[in-house]
Design a protein around this motif. Structure first.
Motif, short mmCIF file in Angstrom:
data_model
loop_
_atom_site.label_atom_id
_atom_site.label_comp_id
_atom_site.label_asym_id
_atom_site.label_seq_id
_atom_site.Cartn_x
_atom_site.Cartn_y
_atom_site.Cartn_z
N LEU A 13 -1.89 -6.32 -0.56
CA LEU A 13 -2.26 -6.42 1.39
C LEU A 13 -4.21 -5.61 0.82
N LEU A 14 -3.96 -5.30 0.15
CA LEU A 14 -5.60 -3.99 -0.12
C LEU A 14 -6.35 -5.60 -0.32
N GLY A 15 -5.71 -5.92 -2.38
CA GLY A 15 -6.49 -7.24 -3.03
C GLY A 15 -6.88 -7.86 -2.33
N ARG B 204 0.59 -2.07 7.85
CA ARG B 204 -0.47 -3.59 7.63
C ARG B 204 -1.84 -3.20 7.20
N ALA B 205 -2.55 -4.03 7.08
CA ALA B 205 -3.95 -3.50 6.72
C ALA B 205 -5.10 -4.09 7.56
N GLY B 206 -6.42 -3.91 7.68
CA GLY B 206 -6.91 -4.71 8.01
C GLY B 206 -8.51 -4.22 7.29
N LEU B 207 -9.52 -5.68 7.82
CA LEU B 207 -10.94 -4.86 7.46
C LEU B 207 -11.76 -4.74 8.97
N GLN C 195 7.37 1.84 -5.92
CA GLN C 195 6.91 0.85 -7.11
C GLN C 195 6.94 0.01 -6.31
N ARG C 196 7.57 -1.35 -5.89
CA ARG C 196 7.58 -2.11 -5.01
C ARG C 196 6.86 -2.32 -3.80
N ALA C 197 7.42 -1.01 -2.95
CA ALA C 197 6.55 -0.79 -1.52
C ALA C 197 5.00 -0.55 -1.95
N LEU C 198 4.64 0.32 -3.19
CA LEU C 198 3.05 0.22 -3.17
C LEU C 198 2.51 -1.15 -4.09
N GLN C 199 3.15 -1.77 -4.84
CA GLN C 199 2.87 -3.07 -5.15
C GLN C 199 2.37 -4.09 -4.09
N GLY C 200 3.59 -4.24 -2.83
CA GLY C 200 3.12 -4.62 -1.70
C GLY C 200 2.37 -4.19 -1.40
N LEU C 201 1.26 -2.91 -0.53
CA LEU C 201 0.16 -2.70 -0.56
C LEU C 201 -0.53 -3.02 -0.41
N GLY C 202 -0.74 -2.63 -2.36
CA GLY C 202 -2.07 -3.24 -3.16
C GLY C 202 -2.15 -4.78 -2.79
N THR D 16 -10.75 -11.33 0.77
CA THR D 16 -11.80 -12.10 1.15
C THR D 16 -12.78 -12.07 2.38
N ALA D 17 -13.27 -10.81 1.81
CA ALA D 17 -14.60 -9.57 2.43
C ALA D 17 -15.91 -9.95 1.13
#
Length: 347
Positions: free
Chosen positions: A237-239, A193-196, A228-235, A244-245
């Motif tokens: 979300l963050l991107g 999960r990622a959030g602002l 690597q795929r997990a890192l890309q998925g996190l990237g 959006t911000a």
């Protein structure tokens, strides 16, 4: 995300024991000697009760599929007493949850670093607030009967948001004061999960009024991605959240705060618990913080990591200044525990 032409001030250290107004005494995912299944969530315990009831010849008031999570409305109706058998199953599950909590709390309190704990804040594992209230109240009664001397309280935020809100508190106050929002993440064995987070320091100090403005999640468990795929998925979300911000005209703090289910060394490597993340995050030489920073365009932000149980507990930090020593228990899919001692608040 931040102006790379200006001098870069250091952000908080990975896995820091000393945070603003707090010392982290202990954190972890599991406790030695804890009986198997003691950290199960309410849904899995209720499913076990339903299965036993059916095997004994009873009719399942919640339907024909086990283990299927019961809808919150049906649980509320059971608590209201409209269906006695359903109420009996729910009450049985609540009693089991309460006894399990006492087992976890007892296992915590016997450890030296948990001595003198005055309050334990419990979160996760519940979808219905009333059930959480009853289970925690019952656990409190059991604790007093055993004279264990610690009060029990419920986490005040939505479990999906709690780790994100707490992670923002890893950043120095100067970064929070100079930004409209903080990008945070909570990495678990089933999902990222990622959030602002909006600090809202003008409303209340120490992030007591912080809130989630936008949140994104990726349930990765079915995909079983490599690292690597997990890192890309996190990237991703963050991107997405960073974009959006920017589109909304919000300035983002020049650091991303992330909770992970493992202790974090000062160089950003992960200890025991890293194996819970998809892929090999515990490989020798792998520095999770550097790998995440490398995902960002032009390394646009620093990353600070801490144990997810700590970030989960930090969401509660402004609300427990009335005591000296307190802890947090996170139950359910991503269990964890952390123990804190309050220190004088300094900027």
């Amino acid at each position: 995300m931040h102006d790379t032409s200006s001098p870069t001030l250091p952000v908080a250290s990975h896995g820091a024991a000393l945070l603003r107004g707090l010392r982290v005494e202990a954190s972890g995912n599991s406790l030695p000697g804890l009986p198997a299944g003691a950290d199960r969530d309410f849904d899995s315990i209720l499913a076990a009760w339903r299965l036993r009831h059916r095997r004994g010849g009873g009719r399942d008031p919640f339907g024909d599929i086990v283990p299927e999570a019961v809808e919150a409305e049906a649980l509320d109706q059971a608590l209201a007493g409209f269906a006695p058998v359903a109420a009996g199953l729910v009450q049985g599950a609540i009693e089991d949850v309460a006894h399990n909590l006492v087992k976890i709390i007892r296992a915590c309190l016997v450890r030296p670093e948990w001595q003198g704990t005055q309050r334990l804040v419990v979160g996760g594992g519940f979808r219905v607030a009333r059930i959480a209230e009853l289970a925690l109240a019952r656990a409190g009664v059991l604790l007093r009967a055993e004279s264990l001397g610690s009060a029990v309280a419920a986490i005040r935020h939505d479990p999906a948001e709690t780790g994100l809100l707490g992670a923002a508190r890893l950043l120095p106050l100067r970064l929070l004061e100079g930004s409209d929002a903080v990008l945070t993440a909570d990495l678990g064995r089933r999902s990222f999960r990622a959030g602002l987070v909006l600090p809202r320091l003008g409303v209340a100090p120490e992030l007591a009024a912080a809130c989630i403005w936008r949140m994104r999640a990726w349930v990765h468990v079915a995909e079983a991605p490599d690292r690597q795929r997990a890192l890309q998925g996190l990237g991703a979300l963050l991107g997405e959240l960073a974009g959006t911000a920017r589109d909304a005209g919000l300035s983002i703090a020049p650091a991303i705060a992330i909770g992970v289910p493992a202790p974090v060394a000062g160089d950003g490597t992960l200890g025991e618990g890293a194996e819970l993340l998809p892929g090999d995050w515990s490989a020798p030489g792998f520095r999770a913080a550097e790998a995440i920073e490398a995902l960002l365009p032009q390394r646009a932000a620093d990353v600070v990591l801490h144990h997810a149980a700590v970030t989960y507990g930090l969401s509660e930090a402004p609300f427990h200044r009335d005591i000296a020593r307190w802890g947090v228990l996170r139950i359910g899919a991503d269990p964890g525990h952390a123990r804190f001692t309050n220190l004088p608040l300094r900027r």
